[in-house]
Design an enzyme around this catalytic site. Structure first.
Site, PDB file in Angstrom:
ATOM      1  N   ASP A 366       0.940  -1.209   0.227  1.00 55.84           N
ATOM      2  CA  ASP A 366      -0.003  -0.028  -0.018  1.00 55.84           C
ATOM      3  C   ASP A 366       0.945   1.201   0.143  1.00 55.84           C
ATOM      4  O   ASP A 366       1.715   1.249   0.537  1.00 55.84           O
ATOM      5  CB  ASP A 366      -0.899  -0.126   1.231  1.00 55.84           C
ATOM      6  N   ARG A 442     -11.956   2.368   8.357  1.00 54.45           N
ATOM      7  CA  ARG A 442     -10.673   2.807   7.945  1.00 54.45           C
ATOM      8  C   ARG A 442     -10.607   3.723   6.933  1.00 54.45           C
ATOM      9  O   ARG A 442      -9.871   3.865   5.925  1.00 54.45           O
ATOM     10  CB  ARG A 442      -9.793   1.305   7.320  1.00 54.45           C
ATOM     11  N   TRP A 476      -4.203  -8.543  -3.823  1.00 51.12           N
ATOM     12  CA  TRP A 476      -5.540  -7.842  -3.903  1.00 51.12           C
ATOM     13  C   TRP A 476      -6.231  -7.782  -2.705  1.00 51.12           C
ATOM     14  O   TRP A 476      -6.734  -8.903  -1.811  1.00 51.12           O
ATOM     15  CB  TRP A 476      -6.568  -8.933  -4.841  1.00 51.12           C
ATOM     16  N   ASP A 477      -6.423  -6.722  -1.772  1.00 49.72           N
ATOM     17  CA  ASP A 477      -6.723  -6.422  -0.717  1.00 49.72           C
ATOM     18  C   ASP A 477      -8.104  -6.113  -0.516  1.00 49.72           C
ATOM     19  O   ASP A 477      -8.569  -5.726  -1.497  1.00 49.72           O
ATOM     20  CB  ASP A 477      -5.721  -5.485   0.134  1.00 49.72           C
ATOM     21  N   CYS A 525      -6.363 -11.007   0.063  1.00 45.65           N
ATOM     22  CA  CYS A 525      -5.953 -10.639   1.415  1.00 45.65           C
ATOM     23  C   CYS A 525      -7.242  -9.993   1.857  1.00 45.65           C
ATOM     24  O   CYS A 525      -7.932  -9.099   1.001  1.00 45.65           O
ATOM     25  CB  CYS A 525      -4.755  -9.805   1.255  1.00 45.65           C
ATOM     26  N   ASP A 547      -2.704 -10.487   9.464  1.00 44.65           N
ATOM     27  CA  ASP A 547      -1.951  -9.169   9.764  1.00 44.65           C
ATOM     28  C   ASP A 547      -1.010  -9.648  11.043  1.00 44.65           C
ATOM     29  O   ASP A 547      -0.156  -8.846  11.183  1.00 44.65           O
ATOM     30  CB  ASP A 547      -2.674  -8.203   9.825  1.00 44.65           C
TER      31      ASP A 547
HETATM   32  C1  GLA Z   1      -4.253  -4.728   5.150  1.00 46.10           C
HETATM   33  C2  GLA Z   1      -3.258  -5.970   4.737  1.00 46.10           C
HETATM   34  C3  GLA Z   1      -1.830  -5.541   4.936  1.00 46.10           C
HETATM   35  C4  GLA Z   1      -1.401  -4.636   4.274  1.00 46.10           C
HETATM   36  C5  GLA Z   1      -2.402  -3.229   4.529  1.00 46.10           C
HETATM   37  C6  GLA Z   1      -1.945  -2.082   3.692  1.00 46.10           C
HETATM   38  O1  GLA Z   1      -4.334  -4.405   6.392  1.00 46.10           O
HETATM   39  O2  GLA Z   1      -3.841  -7.279   5.557  1.00 46.10           O
HETATM   40  O3  GLA Z   1      -0.875  -6.696   4.773  1.00 46.10           O
HETATM   41  O4  GLA Z   1      -1.452  -4.777   3.215  1.00 46.10           O
HETATM   42  O5  GLA Z   1      -3.966  -3.538   4.527  1.00 46.10           O
HETATM   43  O6  GLA Z   1      -2.770  -1.132   3.956  1.00 46.10           O
END
Ligand code: GLA
Length: 731
Positions: A366, A442, A476-477, A525, A547
């Site tokens: 990110d 968030r 891909w989050d 993700c 995380d």
């Molecule tokens: C989520 C993901 C993390 C990271 C952050 C970035 O929390 O699980 O691994 O990529 O976003 O904002």
């Protein structure tokens, strides 16, 4: 593997290599569940439905139908007719009347397995599987229900799904269409569901089944951190190696329920499917609705047997693409290394050091786009920030490639921040209810990708970024739940379709991505493991597990995940200590050992590591290359659970031919005056001879599994010590 219909006893027999599933037809029309369990021969077992053995005998008193409806073990049951147990199908008409009673009409048995329209599902060739489709029909509302079951030649799972067709002339509304309903006879059962939160996903929760409903569910729009689309019931004495287990897992990434209904007659109903809360699907005449696929597993070899059936099924019949059967590059992700504070130089410094130590891919997380200097803004503005990355992706990626490394990138395509150019241009693209202040999570909203123009925008941005440079991996989050469900496009009587349509849109995007960029390694993700489910596994062979990268916390999280997801799918990295979430410090070696039985990679600033830790990296990378075929393809056995004993964790993977094994053991807490730990191994060939290099000793398989090995505390004097030992057959 075979499926047969016995005309004489009006029963279907579905055989997997080791199990049998039997369904019967009563009074020529009611479909009932007869048996699921160890493999048996075809025969008349109709009495197990509580009806007469003679299929031509009448079993229902037309003057008192309710008794039958509320007691018969329906294979798939219906609300509104007098069956007051948890139902599988609930439908109402334009007039508001609930009720259905779908009666057997026909069936067909064929080789192979059809795909599910717009949905992820397991697959197999005509040689590998066989399918039974039973068609039922409700003549009053002209509803056609198709129950579909597939058995595989090489696996004990049975995959089933349901399709409902409106064969009438008026719309009907589906309030509930579960994917699987299983009626289990009177018994004492324990149930397992998995629960957790962000950073603490998939804890195993086991308790006795009681009367009434016990439900794991998600209503968050994703399968969630809080629960898993999984449920298993088992005989109370079941352990890793013995006991009977019935499990279900849903191939779906949205809202779900997985539940038991403990009946007052002590029978138990097991169900899984789309969460009926907030669900209502309008079916116009001629349209049909396909519910997601449910995977059912029966194991007579306890939880371990169940685990290995799921692992094999998913590795062979669900995961696809270039990386299905091959080793993934060892990656370094910069999230915990830099968070948002990076630029090209910093990334290249990291990449240089990483490449010297055998790391094969740099993943930029990110913060690379728009005005994204923190997590308060810019999601949706998928344009490279050239302040951070002068020369953009082409320069950065080519520099990384010059080091001999691949390059990967992070995306969160489904989102938009209120503070973003995208939102300023299209405020209506966020999911929202008019006049209600939208909920931020968030600092972001969710894009309404059920709308074609929004989906196309997202796809175009993804496409354009990924075609701009040699990008070989995408993370891909998806970092928030869906709330405030409103839609610009859907009329009031279709708002109940929103969550499912959203999930279908995610599948559409990931389907396009994987078919357009066939060489790409996709890792899903969702704030860690908030969307870790079989639906996602169909698109990405690996999913970021949590995380929480603290190795000791990961023992529990990875144990729960590995209960039915293959090790090759579990995203696991070595991160820095003290751990950013827990503050705990664990030896570098142990962190490596624990990540090794997942996808393996690093998530730290390698330029800041001590010499001692740095030296360990090439050794870990070498161990990864040496052992990954075993981790990816072997049989997994859990020997000891830190989550249960609060002391030690141990597990092993054994090659399919039982010639090699890898034993991992983590002594979590140091025990004073504890000489050694006795570990009984599993999964070896009892009559073969094995050599354990770390002990320089030879044993037979039966000795290792029954007498065990007495492991002297090698970690004396400290917590969190671990080892990974090789075991080799000597023939
Ligand atoms: C989520 C993901 C993390 C990271 C952050 C970035 O929390 O699980 O691994 O990529 O976003 O904002």
């Amino acid at each position: 593997m075979s499926i047969q219909y016995c005309e004489k006893c009006m029963s279907f027999f579905l055989h997997t290599p080791n199990t049998t599933y039997v369904i019967g037809i009563v009074n020529g029309k009611y479909l009932g569940h007869i048996y699921y369990g160890k493999k048996i021969q075809n025969q008349n077992l109709r009495h197990l439905m509580g009806v007469k053995a003679d299929p031509s005998a009448d079993n229902i008193n037309p003057g008192d139908t309710g008794i039958f409806y509320d007691n018969f073990p329906f294979e798939y049951n219906f609300r509104g007719i007098g069956d007051f147990r948890e139902c599988a199908l609930d439908v109402h008409t334009m007039q508001g009347h609930h009720g259905a009673l779908c009666e057997y009409r026909s069936h067909r048995i064929f080789k192979g397995k059809p795909t599910l329209k717009s949905l992820p599902a397991t697959f197999g060739s005509v040689a590998e599987c066989e399918t039974l489709e039973i068609e039922l029909f409700d003549p009053v509302i002209s509803l056609t229900l198709t129950l579909s079951y597939t058995v595989f030649a090489d696996n004990d799972a049975i995959c089933r799904h349901v399709r409902v067709r409106n064969s009438g002339s008026e719309p009907v509304y589906l309030d509930r269409v579960l994917s699987a309903h299983l009626y289990l006879p009177e018994n004492a059962y324990d149930v397992i569901t998995l629960h957790g939160s962000w950073g603490r996903e998939r804890g195993i929760c086991r308790r006795p089944v009681s009367y009434g409903i016990s439900r794991a569910y998600s209503s968050r729009g994703v399968s969630s951190h809080q629960a898993q689309p999984f449920i298993a019931v088992m005989s109370p004495n079941t352990d890793q190696a013995s006991g009977e287990v019935y499990a279900m897992n849903l191939v779906y990434s949205g809202n779900f329920i997985a539940q038991t209904d403990g009946l007052v007659n002590d029978d138990v109903i097991l169900q899984i499917g789309i969460n009926p809360d907030d669900f209502c699907w309008k079916l116009e005449p001629g349209e049909y609705f396909t519910a997601p696929e449910a995977v059912m597993v029966y194991s007579a070899q306890g939880l371990g047997g169940m685990t290995r059936t799921f692992h094999d099924l998913y590795r062979k019949h669900l995961i696809r693409g270039k990386y299905k059967d091959c080793k993934r590059p060892v990656l370094l992700n910069n999230w915990e290394a830099t968070y948002f504070d990076f630029n090209t130089e910093k990334l290249l410094d990291i990449a240089r050091s990483a490449s010297q130590r055998g790391i094969e891919m740099l993943v930029m997380d990110d913060g690379w786009f728009g005005n994204r200097f923190d997590d308060h803004r810019a999601l949706g503005d998928w344009v490279v920030n050239e302040e951070k990355l002068p020369g953009g992706l082409p320069y950065l990626v080519s520099e990384v490639n010059k080091l001999g490394m691949k390059f990967g990138i992070w995306f969160e395509p489904e989102m938009v921040c209120p503070d973003s150019d995208l939102f300023r241009a299209h405020p209506d693209w966020a999911i929202q209810v008019p006049n209600r202040t939208n909920t931020t999570l968030r600092w972001q909203y969710v894009l309404d990708i059920t709308r074609p123009e929004v989906l196309e925008y997202v796809w175009n941005r993804l496409y354009s970024v990924l075609s701009s440079a040699n990008i070989e991996y995408v993370k891909w989050d998806m970092n928030r739940a869906l709330t405030n469900i409103g839609s610009q496009d859907l009329p009031a009587d279709r708002i109940g379709e929103f969550y499912h349509r959203y999930t279908l849109a995610v599948y559409e995007l990931q389907g396009r991505l994987t078919s357009e960029f066939t060489e790409l390694l996709l890792e899903n993700c969702s704030s860690g493991g908030g969307r870790f489910d079989p639906g996602m596994l169909y698109y990405s062979p690996q999913i970021w597990c949590s995380d929480d990268t603290d190795a000791i916390e990961r023992l529990k999280i990875q144990e729960g995940t590995a209960l039915f997801y293959p090790l090759s799918s579990i995203g696991a990295h070595v991160s820095v200590c003290p751990n950013h979430l827990t503050g705990r410090s664990v030896p570098f070696e142990t962190r490596g050992h624990i990540a090794m039985l997942g996808t393996f990679g690093y998530e730290l600033d390698i330029t800041k590591l001590s010499e001692e830790d740095l030296e360990m990296i090439p050794k870990q990378v070498e161990m990864y290359h040496e052992s990954n075929d075993l981790v990816r393809g072997g049989d997994y056995y859990r020997l000891a659970s830190y989550a249960e004993n609060h002391f030690v964790d141990a597990y092993m993977v054994v090659s399919k031919d039982k010639s090699r094994a890898l034993l991992t053991m983590v002594a979590v807490t140091y025990r004073i005056n504890h000489r050694a730990f006795l570990l009984r191994l599993q999964g070896l060939d009892p009559i073969a001879n094995y050599y354990i290099p770390a002990m320089d000793s030879h044993f037979t398989g039966d000795a290792l599994m029954n007498a065990g090995i007495f492991i002297p505390s090698p970690w004396a004097g400290g917590d969190y010590r671990s080892f990974v030992w090789k075991i080799e057959r000597e023939d």
